[in-house]
Design an enzyme around this catalytic site. Sequence first.
Site, PDB file in Angstrom:
ATOM      1  N   VAL A  89      50.265  56.562  51.074  1.00 37.29           N
ATOM      2  CA  VAL A  89      49.314  57.289  50.227  1.00 37.29           C
ATOM      3  C   VAL A  89      49.975  57.702  48.909  1.00 37.29           C
ATOM      4  O   VAL A  89      49.433  57.458  47.821  1.00 37.29           O
ATOM      5  CB  VAL A  89      48.784  58.535  50.973  1.00 37.29           C
ATOM      6  CG1 VAL A  89      47.928  59.389  50.058  1.00 37.29           C
ATOM      7  CG2 VAL A  89      47.994  58.108  52.202  1.00 37.29           C
ATOM      8  N   LYS A 140      65.085  55.345  49.746  1.00 37.96           N
ATOM      9  CA  LYS A 140      63.780  54.865  49.316  1.00 37.96           C
ATOM     10  C   LYS A 140      63.625  54.988  47.796  1.00 37.96           C
ATOM     11  O   LYS A 140      63.163  54.057  47.130  1.00 37.96           O
ATOM     12  CB  LYS A 140      62.711  55.723  50.001  1.00 37.96           C
ATOM     13  CG  LYS A 140      61.424  55.010  50.277  1.00 37.96           C
ATOM     14  CD  LYS A 140      60.619  55.915  51.166  1.00 37.96           C
ATOM     15  CE  LYS A 140      59.286  55.329  51.496  1.00 37.96           C
ATOM     16  NZ  LYS A 140      58.468  56.315  52.196  1.00 37.96           N
ATOM     17  N   LYS A 145      37.308  64.718  55.061  1.00 45.19           N
ATOM     18  CA  LYS A 145      38.296  63.693  55.409  1.00 45.19           C
ATOM     19  C   LYS A 145      38.329  63.439  56.923  1.00 45.19           C
ATOM     20  O   LYS A 145      38.206  62.305  57.391  1.00 45.19           O
ATOM     21  CB  LYS A 145      39.679  64.136  54.912  1.00 45.19           C
ATOM     22  CG  LYS A 145      40.825  63.283  55.379  1.00 45.19           C
ATOM     23  CD  LYS A 145      40.727  61.869  54.839  1.00 45.19           C
ATOM     24  CE  LYS A 145      41.673  60.938  55.562  1.00 45.19           C
ATOM     25  NZ  LYS A 145      41.847  59.666  54.926  1.00 45.19           N
ATOM     26  N   ASN A 177      36.853  59.891  58.901  1.00 40.78           N
ATOM     27  CA  ASN A 177      37.638  59.010  59.775  1.00 40.78           C
ATOM     28  C   ASN A 177      37.097  59.021  61.201  1.00 40.78           C
ATOM     29  O   ASN A 177      37.031  57.980  61.859  1.00 40.78           O
ATOM     30  CB  ASN A 177      39.121  59.415  59.762  1.00 40.78           C
ATOM     31  CG  ASN A 177      39.861  58.738  58.619  1.00 40.78           C
ATOM     32  OD1 ASN A 177      39.256  58.058  57.802  1.00 40.78           O
ATOM     33  ND2 ASN A 177      41.172  58.927  58.551  1.00 40.78           N
ATOM     34  N   ALA A 195      33.373  44.276  66.510  1.00 39.86           N
ATOM     35  CA  ALA A 195      33.951  44.522  67.833  1.00 39.86           C
ATOM     36  C   ALA A 195      35.322  43.860  67.906  1.00 39.86           C
ATOM     37  O   ALA A 195      35.594  42.894  67.200  1.00 39.86           O
ATOM     38  CB  ALA A 195      33.031  43.957  68.901  1.00 39.86           C
ATOM     39  N   GLY A 196      36.200  44.395  68.748  1.00 35.98           N
ATOM     40  CA  GLY A 196      37.529  43.796  68.857  1.00 35.98           C
ATOM     41  C   GLY A 196      38.379  44.517  69.877  1.00 35.98           C
ATOM     42  O   GLY A 196      37.900  44.902  70.949  1.00 35.98           O
ATOM     43  N   GLY A 220      43.376  50.940  65.526  1.00 39.78           N
ATOM     44  CA  GLY A 220      44.768  51.394  65.602  1.00 39.78           C
ATOM     45  C   GLY A 220      45.154  51.937  64.242  1.00 39.78           C
ATOM     46  O   GLY A 220      44.294  52.355  63.470  1.00 39.78           O
ATOM     47  N   CYS A 246      46.081  56.252  61.080  1.00 42.28           N
ATOM     48  CA  CYS A 246      45.063  57.253  60.714  1.00 42.28           C
ATOM     49  C   CYS A 246      44.054  57.545  61.812  1.00 42.28           C
ATOM     50  O   CYS A 246      43.974  58.668  62.298  1.00 42.28           O
ATOM     51  CB  CYS A 246      44.350  56.789  59.454  1.00 42.28           C
ATOM     52  SG  CYS A 246      45.498  56.463  58.120  1.00 42.28           S
TER      53      CYS A 246
END
Length: 494
Positions: free
Chosen positions: A11, A35, A223, A227, A271-272, A276, A279
């Site tokens: 993000v 990093k 938020k 989700n 569908a699946g 995952g 989030c």
Amino acid sequence: MKIAVVGSGYVGLVAAACFAEIGHNVICADADVQKITALNQGIIPIHEKFLPELIRRHCGTRLSFTTSTTDAVRASQVIFIAVGTPSMEAGAADLSFVESVARDIARSMNGFKLVVEKSTVPVYTSEWINRAMTLNGASGAQFEVASNPEFLREGTAVTDFLYPDRIVAGCNSQPAAAMMREIYEPLLNGSYYEVPGAIPRPADSAPIPQFIQTNARSAELIKHASNAFLAMKISFINAVANICEMVNADIEGVSRGIGADSRIGSKFLRAGLGYGGSCFPKDVAAFRLVAEECGYDFQLLNEVMRINLDQREAFLRKVRTALWTLKGKRLAVLGLAFKGDTDDIRESPAVAIVQDLLSRECSVMAYDPAAMDRTRAELQHKNLSYVDNPYTAASGADALLILTDWEEFATLDLTRIRSLLRYPIVLDGRNLYMPEAMTAHGLNYYSVGRAATTAQSVNEPALQSLAHYSNNFGAAMNGVPPSTGGEISATTYL
Ligand code: UGA
């Protein structure tokens, strides 16, 4: 404007690069020295379309990286907090990184600062930040805390940022809302979209984003609720897919039929293997807890989570149906990332399925276009090999499993796959193929929410009756009445 972004994860990095792209001066701070050193050398730690391009474009001019939050805060009017909020044991979000940044900001004040939550946080976090800053010496007149949640999907995060449906500004005062509007003005007035070299507009984006002004608590809820709603949509369609399998209907048609209603919408109805990523699993669990702490028993979210996990189990049952016993079987696995177009394997259904297969003593030949390095770093097993293309994975395998919706996996050379596989079995957890195409290539095909199709033995009466027996046996075990038809739909014979 002068903006600091604290946190250089998915993000923070995308937000920093995109704020620079729309004209602001941005300092991105992260305590991780390695990093920041890598970013300053132009090494981008994540696989994200357009991100390397934007960082190259602005690094050294409008965008810089530092390990000092203090320097970033002192140089900025607005500070976005984009640090991680990982799940703790009980599912609650760990806000200790947010608190620590709030303390750092309070100790670095040199004028008025608008402090904005970008990380996904539970309702009331803005109040906690406020309190932490006050306790650490910042006076109330020197700062305000606002919430500006992100709705970025991994893989399309840059275009999601630059071409959003909406910008939510959770501000408790008009001056704060005005600052927020100023930050996003190039998107709100459309001027960014006219700039030569602007990142190209994705096909289905809104012409101009809506600016939704609300208070900080409402923005925090927007938020979590967004989700949770999307996760619910996925679990809903997966539950319907299970019913489709029981009655020989086709989830793809059902999904199209439901999604064509503009009140429902066609997105997030695929569908699946279930959702995952970093989030949805974390946020649904956290929202469930937040609701509970506020005094509301959000049982619906328990079901969303249960259906989601059950989807992996259902797929593993299909693998057992197709292969009978698993011990010693060699399986080709295509996909490790939690979805296509990302190298992220956090909470990946694909990785969970691979682990399950390994625990049942299968050997796995795995391939993913982007997520192999990350998986290799986390998952090593004597029966797991990482290979560099789908065809090597398929070579000599007892079955091919498609676990991630990469475009590359939807365009396989099926004739070649058929010739490489030991047995003609494909289990597709992402519905990337039409069953007819698989049958035409001599492959027995198991997908989600659609009848399994077999390429072989359809005209062989003995096998047909065996298959019929086996189907009805399976159905009876699941409490479904035996069908009277003679079609083969759920069993493969090796
Ligand atoms: C999600 C949200 O879509 C973003 O709006 C949000 O900003 C982000 O979480 C976040 O909170 O940071 P992301 O996790 O990157 O984004 O991925 P999605 O594209 O939403 O997919 C999540 C999971 O749902 C994946 O495992 C995907 O395979 C699955 N999915 C998605 C389905 O199973 N079916 C669908 O129809 C759509």
